[in-house]
Design a protein around this motif. Structure first.
Motif, PDB file in Angstrom:
ATOM      1  N   GLY A  66       0.821  -1.200   0.000  1.00 22.71           N
ATOM      2  CA  GLY A  66       0.000   0.000   0.000  1.00 22.71           C
ATOM      3  C   GLY A  66       0.856   1.253   0.000  1.00 22.71           C
ATOM      4  N   LYS A  67       0.261   2.367  -0.420  1.00 22.53           N
ATOM      5  CA  LYS A  67       1.008   3.624  -0.479  1.00 22.53           C
ATOM      6  C   LYS A  67       1.243   4.220   0.902  1.00 22.53           C
ATOM      7  N   LYS A  68       0.446   3.821   1.884  1.00 20.08           N
ATOM      8  CA  LYS A  68       0.567   4.386   3.229  1.00 20.08           C
ATOM      9  C   LYS A  68       0.766   3.263   4.237  1.00 20.08           C
ATOM     10  N   ASN A  69       1.869   3.328   4.963  1.00 18.81           N
ATOM     11  CA  ASN A  69       2.147   2.366   6.023  1.00 18.81           C
ATOM     12  C   ASN A  69       2.615   3.111   7.261  1.00 18.81           C
ATOM     13  N   CYS A  70       2.478   2.460   8.408  1.00 21.24           N
ATOM     14  CA  CYS A  70       2.725   3.163   9.663  1.00 21.24           C
ATOM     15  C   CYS A  70       3.393   2.267  10.692  1.00 21.24           C
ATOM     16  N   TYR A  71       4.043   2.925  11.626  1.00 21.91           N
ATOM     17  CA  TYR A  71       4.339   2.342  12.936  1.00 21.91           C
ATOM     18  C   TYR A  71       3.323   2.962  13.898  1.00 21.91           C
TER      19      TYR A  71
ATOM     20  N   VAL B 225       6.937  11.581   5.450  1.00 21.19           N
ATOM     21  CA  VAL B 225       6.758  11.003   6.787  1.00 21.19           C
ATOM     22  C   VAL B 225       5.823  11.920   7.565  1.00 21.19           C
ATOM     23  N   SER B 226       4.845  11.320   8.216  1.00 17.54           N
ATOM     24  CA  SER B 226       3.931  12.097   9.057  1.00 17.54           C
ATOM     25  C   SER B 226       3.964  11.572  10.482  1.00 17.54           C
ATOM     26  N   VAL B 227       3.693  12.464  11.425  1.00 22.00           N
ATOM     27  CA  VAL B 227       3.554  12.094  12.829  1.00 22.00           C
ATOM     28  C   VAL B 227       2.213  12.616  13.311  1.00 22.00           C
ATOM     29  N   GLU B 228       1.395  11.739  13.848  1.00 21.56           N
ATOM     30  CA  GLU B 228       0.058  12.108  14.319  1.00 21.56           C
ATOM     31  C   GLU B 228      -0.735  12.851  13.237  1.00 21.56           C
ATOM     32  N   GLY B 229      -0.621  12.364  12.000  1.00 24.93           N
ATOM     33  CA  GLY B 229      -1.417  12.919  10.914  1.00 24.93           C
ATOM     34  C   GLY B 229      -0.907  14.210  10.327  1.00 24.93           C
TER      35      GLY B 229
ATOM     36  N   ALA C 251       0.731   6.588  19.187  1.00 26.54           N
ATOM     37  CA  ALA C 251       1.535   7.465  18.333  1.00 26.54           C
ATOM     38  C   ALA C 251       1.628   6.848  16.944  1.00 26.54           C
ATOM     39  N   ASP C 252       1.190   7.605  15.934  1.00 21.97           N
ATOM     40  CA  ASP C 252       1.230   7.139  14.551  1.00 21.97           C
ATOM     41  C   ASP C 252       2.376   7.823  13.812  1.00 21.97           C
TER      42      ASP C 252
ATOM     43  N   ASP D  52      -4.510   7.325  10.100  1.00 20.48           N
ATOM     44  CA  ASP D  52      -5.741   8.109  10.024  1.00 20.48           C
ATOM     45  C   ASP D  52      -6.338   7.968   8.622  1.00 20.48           C
ATOM     46  N   PRO D  53      -7.650   7.699   8.509  1.00 20.70           N
ATOM     47  CA  PRO D  53      -8.247   7.504   7.174  1.00 20.70           C
ATOM     48  C   PRO D  53      -8.135   8.711   6.266  1.00 20.70           C
TER      49      PRO D  53
END
Length: 627
Positions: free
Chosen positions: A84-89, A121-125, A157-158, A399-400
């Motif tokens: 997918g284009k978006k992945n997270c820790y 890279v994003s943190v908390e959206g 924490a995203d 976050d969607p």
């Protein structure tokens, strides 16, 4: 946001955040070796966790591991497009508060393609770092650390990665440390900003802090040498000053700046001007944090060392360290820079009396926190992700809807709510995606959903009663395997298009729903053999609707039950009455038995007497015969 800032000067010699003594504010921290298969401890006694809390991706190692000092710098996790284009820790179970977050990003041609990737890279959206190919050669080879301060309020924490084009994002390590929530002017700045480090410098010493040395920083901060950003505006000599004396006012709340920071300083001889030129993004505001300590024992009173601070040519403050705190004591001062017109932020220390002196300088971009999706709608979308069995390739992570400058989850459309304070889900389009699950009843939480398309999948189960949101005007569930009845809630929505053809639905179609076609809308129920009750469909059984008993049927059964119960009572009543009458006619059964017994004895005695009389009469009639 560009990565031209301090990352270019950070090298592989930076390592993990570590502290010789536990941080006094709770001591909560995570040090994750991304791609690492086992737990480990680095030379600075930091305990690193094996890779965890990720949503997808794969692991690899750098192409030249010997050039990296620490194990957590040699492994990495990457996220191919198949994930997918978006992945997270997503680090769970965190108390609300402020956190120091640091990442190590490295490419080092791990995939043999000699193509450093482009990703955000994003943190908390909120987007905080942007990497664009090609990276500078030394950065691609040795990697770089990036850090920031952010508030977490939703217990997790995203840290998310978004692929640009088809490039796979990469990460080498991830650290999270809880810090004092009042640090760095949080009360005045507020929680709606993320402080992204654009340069944290120690003056007069080599780089130090967790990862550089065994020196302690309770927040986990690392401090770079200021040589690459420092100059003078003339030929004045810049020199360093240091002391081993104890410095007062260090390691104190709320910022816990380390003593080592104030034991060295940079100063310029005579009346020279000390200049710092900092690379910035002109679209943002910046928080500058200055650190001073009068460590020259020859300065014994106020007025001996005085200098002005000029920021982009504007004189913003006059500093007299001894006047503020005396000697051998830490003094810090901050200033917010706004409305920049250049990518270079100029800081000058201009002497008024004595030589200008500085111990440290920090530069943080004030990144406004992006709006996030309404929490209950995040819950609903995660429930749908599980129930619909969304494949990894669609990247339903984090976050969607946020960050707003990324695409929302694949197939999802969002918009701001009426107050423009949060994002809401307005459209879900997942037609022909090979889905095989069912619709979660949590979909009722999507109160702003206007269009839902789940057509041409293999979804089954019954339709949840909460599907009929008032906001819903388009519903396409065609060509699936949904069963059961059509929920009555759909009849109360503002639907203008309803496609439920080719399913396994049954029962009576709500008249209000069917009337959509009469009032200018469109409805298709073809291919559901069990549906009934509206034109073009069979009549429903007399007492049957919506896959079960109708209201009339239930009433009829209830009346029948009451009638049967009354009839049963009547039968029992008649039986009881008749028994009572029989008990009255034969009320003395013992007396009757006694009379019967006497009657029988009398009859037996009478029979014996008759037999005896007959016998005697016979004897009397017999002739006498002489002997």
């Amino acid at each position: 946001m560009s990565l031209v800032f301090f990352l270019l000067t950070l090298s592989l010699f930076i390592s993990s955040s570590s502290s010789a003594s536990p941080y006094p504010y709770g001591g909560l921290s995570y040090h994750i070796d991304c791609g690492g298969p086992t737990d480990s401890v680095d030379p600075f006694n930091t305990a690193w966790l094996s890779d965890r809390f990720f949503t997808g991706g794969a692991t690899s190692v750098v192409s030249e591991p010997l050039q990296f000092r620490h194990p957590q710098e040699k492994t990495l996790r990457y996220f191919p497009l198949s994930a997918g284009k978006k992945n997270c820790y997503i680090i769970p179970n965190l108390p609300s508060g402020r956190y120091y977050i640091r990442t190590f990003t490295v490419y080092d041609n791990y995939d043999g393609k000699s193509h450093s990737p482009s990703f955000d890279v994003s943190v908390e959206g909120t987007v905080v770092f942007s990497w664009r190919s090609p990276w500078p050669e030394d950065l691609a080879r040795t990697g770089a650390y990036s850090d920031l301060f952010a508030f977490v309020s939703d217990s997790e924490a995203d840290v998310c990665f978004y692929s640009i084009a088809t490039d796979p994002p990469v990460i080498g390590s991830l650290q999270l440390i809880r810090v004092d929530p009042a640090s760095y002017n949080a009360v005045s700045i507020g929680q709606n900003y993320i402080l992204v480090n654009y340069g944290r410098f120690t003056c007069g010493s080599d780089q130090f802090g967790p990862g550089f040395s065994n020196d302690t920083d309770l927040f986990g901060r690392s401090w770079q040498n200021d040589n690459d950003v420092r100059s003078t505006d003339d030929d004045s000599t810049v020199r360093s000053l240091s002391t081993r004396n104890t410095i007062a006012n260090t390691d104190q709340s709320p910022n816990y700046f380390p003593m080592k920071l104030y034991q060295t300083a940079t100063l310029v001889d005579g009346k020279g001007v000390l200049v710092y030129e900092l690379q910035v993004d002109a679209k943002l505001d910046y928080l500058l944090w200055f650190h001073f300590a009068e460590i020259d024992s020859s300065v014994t009173k106020s007025g001996q060392r005085v200098f002005d601070i000029l920021i982009n040519g504007k004189n913003v403050n006059r500093i007299d360290i001894f006047k503020e705190v005396g000697n051998f004591a830490a003094y810090s001062w901050s200033y917010t820079v706004k409305n920049l017109s250049s990518t270079v932020l100029s800081v000058k220390l201009q002497s008024v009396a004595g030589a200008a002196l500085i111990s440290g300088l920090e530069n943080y971009a004030l990144v406004p926190a992006d709006v996030a999706t309404v929490p209950e709608q995040v819950v609903a979308m995660r429930a749908l992700k599980d129930s619909l069995r969304i494949p990894d390739r669609m990247g339903w992570n984090g976050d969607p809807c946020a960050p707003t400058n990324w695409d929302a989850w694949e197939g999802v459309t969002c918009h701001l709510n009426k107050n423009e304070t949060a994002l809401v889900i307005s459209r879900i389009d997942l037609g022909s995606q090979g889905l095989k699950g069912f619709i979660s009843d949590q979909i009722s939480l999507l109160s702003n959903l206007a269009s839902l398309n789940l057509s041409s999948n293999s979804l089954g189960g019954t339709l949840p009663s909460g599907l009929g949101q008032k906001s819903l005007n388009k519903l396409d569930l065609s060509d699936n395997q949904f069963s059961g009845s059509i929920p009555q809630s759909l009849a109360t929505s503002d639907l203008q298009l309803v496609l439920m053809n080719n399913n396994l639905l049954e029962g009576q179609v709500p008249e209000e729903l069917y009337s959509i076609g009469v009032h200018g809308g469109s409805i298709d129920l073809y291919g559901n053999k069990g549906l009934c009750g509206v034109p073009s469909l069979p009549d429903c059984p007399l007492f049957w609707e919506n896959g079960g008993l109708s209201k009339k049927g239930k009433i009829a059964i209830a009346v029948s039950c009451v009638f049967g119960f009354c009839l049963l009572l009547l039968v029992l009543y008649i039986i009881c009455i008749r028994r009572r009458r029989n008990d009255y006619d034969f009320g003395l059964p013992q007396d009757l038995m006694s009379l019967a017994a006497k009657r029988n004895r009398y009859q037996r005695q009478k029979s014996l007497m008759l037999l005896e009389m007959e016998s005697q009469h016979a004897k009397a009639l017999t002739p006498f015969t002489p002997q």
